[in-house]
Motif scaffolding. Structure first.
Motif, PDB file in Angstrom:
ATOM      1  N   LEU A 119       0.808  -1.218   0.000  1.00 24.11           N
ATOM      2  CA  LEU A 119       0.000   0.000   0.000  1.00 24.11           C
ATOM      3  C   LEU A 119       0.841   1.268   0.000  1.00 24.11           C
ATOM      4  O   LEU A 119       0.520   2.231  -0.695  1.00 24.11           O
ATOM      5  CB  LEU A 119      -0.922   0.015   1.226  1.00 24.11           C
ATOM      6  CG  LEU A 119      -2.262  -0.722   1.138  1.00 24.11           C
ATOM      7  CD1 LEU A 119      -3.019  -0.541   2.435  1.00 24.11           C
ATOM      8  CD2 LEU A 119      -3.092  -0.228  -0.028  1.00 24.11           C
ATOM      9  N   HIS A 120       1.891   1.302   0.783  1.00 22.34           N
ATOM     10  CA  HIS A 120       2.640   2.546   0.990  1.00 22.34           C
ATOM     11  C   HIS A 120       4.013   2.530   0.338  1.00 22.34           C
ATOM     12  O   HIS A 120       4.890   3.297   0.736  1.00 22.34           O
ATOM     13  CB  HIS A 120       2.769   2.836   2.491  1.00 22.34           C
ATOM     14  CG  HIS A 120       1.476   3.183   3.132  1.00 22.34           C
ATOM     15  ND1 HIS A 120       1.300   3.251   4.501  1.00 22.34           N
ATOM     16  CD2 HIS A 120       0.267   3.492   2.590  1.00 22.34           C
ATOM     17  CE1 HIS A 120       0.042   3.575   4.768  1.00 22.34           C
ATOM     18  NE2 HIS A 120      -0.596   3.722   3.627  1.00 22.34           N
ATOM     19  N   GLY A 121       4.202   1.676  -0.669  1.00 23.55           N
ATOM     20  CA  GLY A 121       5.454   1.694  -1.404  1.00 23.55           C
ATOM     21  C   GLY A 121       6.343   0.503  -1.100  1.00 23.55           C
ATOM     22  O   GLY A 121       6.103  -0.269  -0.165  1.00 23.55           O
ATOM     23  N   TYR A 122       7.401   0.371  -1.915  1.00 26.90           N
ATOM     24  CA  TYR A 122       8.322  -0.766  -1.833  1.00 26.90           C
ATOM     25  C   TYR A 122       9.747  -0.232  -1.783  1.00 26.90           C
ATOM     26  O   TYR A 122      10.067   0.796  -2.396  1.00 26.90           O
ATOM     27  CB  TYR A 122       8.124  -1.658  -3.065  1.00 26.90           C
ATOM     28  CG  TYR A 122       8.801  -2.996  -2.993  1.00 26.90           C
ATOM     29  CD1 TYR A 122       8.389  -3.949  -2.064  1.00 26.90           C
ATOM     30  CD2 TYR A 122       9.839  -3.324  -3.847  1.00 26.90           C
ATOM     31  CE1 TYR A 122       8.995  -5.195  -1.994  1.00 26.90           C
ATOM     32  CE2 TYR A 122      10.451  -4.570  -3.792  1.00 26.90           C
ATOM     33  CZ  TYR A 122      10.025  -5.503  -2.869  1.00 26.90           C
ATOM     34  OH  TYR A 122      10.625  -6.732  -2.798  1.00 26.90           O
ATOM     35  N   TRP A 123      10.615  -0.950  -1.084  1.00 27.13           N
ATOM     36  CA  TRP A 123      11.959  -0.446  -0.799  1.00 27.13           C
ATOM     37  C   TRP A 123      12.763  -0.118  -2.057  1.00 27.13           C
ATOM     38  O   TRP A 123      13.577   0.812  -2.051  1.00 27.13           O
ATOM     39  CB  TRP A 123      12.723  -1.475   0.039  1.00 27.13           C
ATOM     40  CG  TRP A 123      13.152  -2.689  -0.735  1.00 27.13           C
ATOM     41  CD1 TRP A 123      12.420  -3.801  -0.984  1.00 27.13           C
ATOM     42  CD2 TRP A 123      14.416  -2.888  -1.375  1.00 27.13           C
ATOM     43  NE1 TRP A 123      13.123  -4.694  -1.735  1.00 27.13           N
ATOM     44  CE2 TRP A 123      14.363  -4.162  -1.985  1.00 27.13           C
ATOM     45  CE3 TRP A 123      15.581  -2.138  -1.480  1.00 27.13           C
ATOM     46  CZ2 TRP A 123      15.443  -4.693  -2.703  1.00 27.13           C
ATOM     47  CZ3 TRP A 123      16.651  -2.654  -2.198  1.00 27.13           C
ATOM     48  CH2 TRP A 123      16.577  -3.917  -2.797  1.00 27.13           C
ATOM     49  N   GLN A 124      12.551  -0.840  -3.152  1.00 27.50           N
ATOM     50  CA  GLN A 124      13.326  -0.605  -4.368  1.00 27.50           C
ATOM     51  C   GLN A 124      12.938   0.690  -5.069  1.00 27.50           C
ATOM     52  O   GLN A 124      13.661   1.151  -5.948  1.00 27.50           O
ATOM     53  CB  GLN A 124      13.148  -1.770  -5.337  1.00 27.50           C
ATOM     54  CG  GLN A 124      13.938  -3.013  -4.955  1.00 27.50           C
ATOM     55  CD  GLN A 124      13.782  -4.115  -5.974  1.00 27.50           C
ATOM     56  OE1 GLN A 124      12.687  -4.332  -6.497  1.00 27.50           O
ATOM     57  NE2 GLN A 124      14.860  -4.825  -6.248  1.00 27.50           N
TER      58      GLN A 124
END
Length: 320
Positions: A119-124
């Protein structure tokens, strides 16, 4: 950051986490901040050398239709790779991927096996990580992503694990949804598995549990299921016990040919009177009713008796 700055930020309880992130961003600068996010939430191995925790493994072994996470790390993805080897679903969609968001909105995503939505984004993709107030405003602006949030909350059934319910934007969004259904007398749709911090093995106060239970049901339409978390809330091993109870059960077997061949039993029900020989009529009662009806002082007449005692039949079938 300077040590004194970091200490001050950690001690600050007078602002929201999103506001403190804004301060850190201004201090570090955009480039350092984004690289810090990427290194902080990137893949790591635990003390046991594994890429994910036993809780991630337990979640992925349960028959959930899909997974929605507000974390940024890849541990759920690693668990899917290792434990769901027959799963063909790949990718790490976030709130920015309109095509995947639309599939979650329509439900088409559940045609896939074990879909995950970050939901709030991905580390990459650190530029899309939602942490500060401005990023929350951008993600939850009116649009398709907000509609997905409303659908998940209002139409699906969610099991929360590891969620703190202290996100101000989340609280605001849920408050808007519950305001619209305030007069519907709706019961809680969702379940939250929440750790209850214990200090020195101290027993849980039942009155406090009851207060928190009522607060969750009223504020979020969530029914919490508390488990003991010793060591002041740092030991969550009891969560695995709850997740074990959600293990997939063997699906019911299809009916055998012998069972399927049983003919359908047709039934025909006919209402019949009982104890007809004991029915003596209602002459006296009818006379009393007629007298009351003609009396101008009588404003209302009620015929009361237990069901089946002959009120309607005695009055001539509807005269009451």
């Amino acid at each position: 950051a300077e040590a004194n700055d970091a200490d001050r930020w950690k001690r600050n309880n007078g602002s929201t986490p999103q506001q403190r992130v804004n301060t850190i961003l201004r201090k570090l600068g955009e480039d350092r901040y984004r690289q810090f996010l990427k290194s902080t939430f990137g893949p790591k191995r635990g003390a046991d050398g594994k890429r994910f925790t036993p809780v991630h493994a337990a979640l992925k072994s349960r028959p959930f239709k899909g997974f929605v996470t507000t974390n940024y790390d890849p541990e759920l993805e690693f668990a899917r790779q290792d434990l769901r080897k027959d799963c063909l679903t790949t990718g790490t969609p976030t709130w920015e991927d309109e095509g995947e968001i639309h599939r979650w909105y329509t439900g088409e995503v559940f045609r896939d096996e074990c879909p995950i939505l970050w939901l709030h984004g991905y580390w990459q993709r650190p530029d899309g990580i939602v942490l500060n107030a401005g990023e929350y405003a951008a993600a939850y602006r009116p649009g398709l992503y907000k509609r997905v949030f409303e659908k998940l909350w209002g139409q699906d059934r969610l099991v929360f694990a590891g969620f703190g319910f202290n996100d101000p934007q989340f609280t605001f969004m849920v408050g808007e949804l519950l305001r619209d259904v305030r007069d519907a007398h709706a019961l809680p749709r969702h379940i939250a598995l929440l750790g209850w911090p214990l200090k020195d093995g101290e027993m849980i106060d039942p009155d406090e549990v009851r207060d928190r239970l009522e607060a969750f049901e009223q504020d979020y339409h969530v029914r919490p299921l508390f488990y003991p978390a010793p060591k002041e809330g740092r030991d969550h091993s009891a969560l695995l016990t709850l997740l074990d109870a959600l293990a997939a059960r063997e699906p019911p077997k299809p009916p055998t040919q012998a069972t399927a061949a049983v003919p359908t039993l047709y039934q025909h029900w006919v209402h019949a009177a009982s104890d007809d020989d004991r029915f003596t009529g209602r002459g006296e009662e009818m006379a009393r009713l007629d007298r009351w009806v003609k009396d101008p002082k009588v404003r209302a007449v009620a015929v009361c008796a237990v069901g089946g005692s002959g009120k309607r039949a005695g009055c001539g079938g509807g005269r009451e």
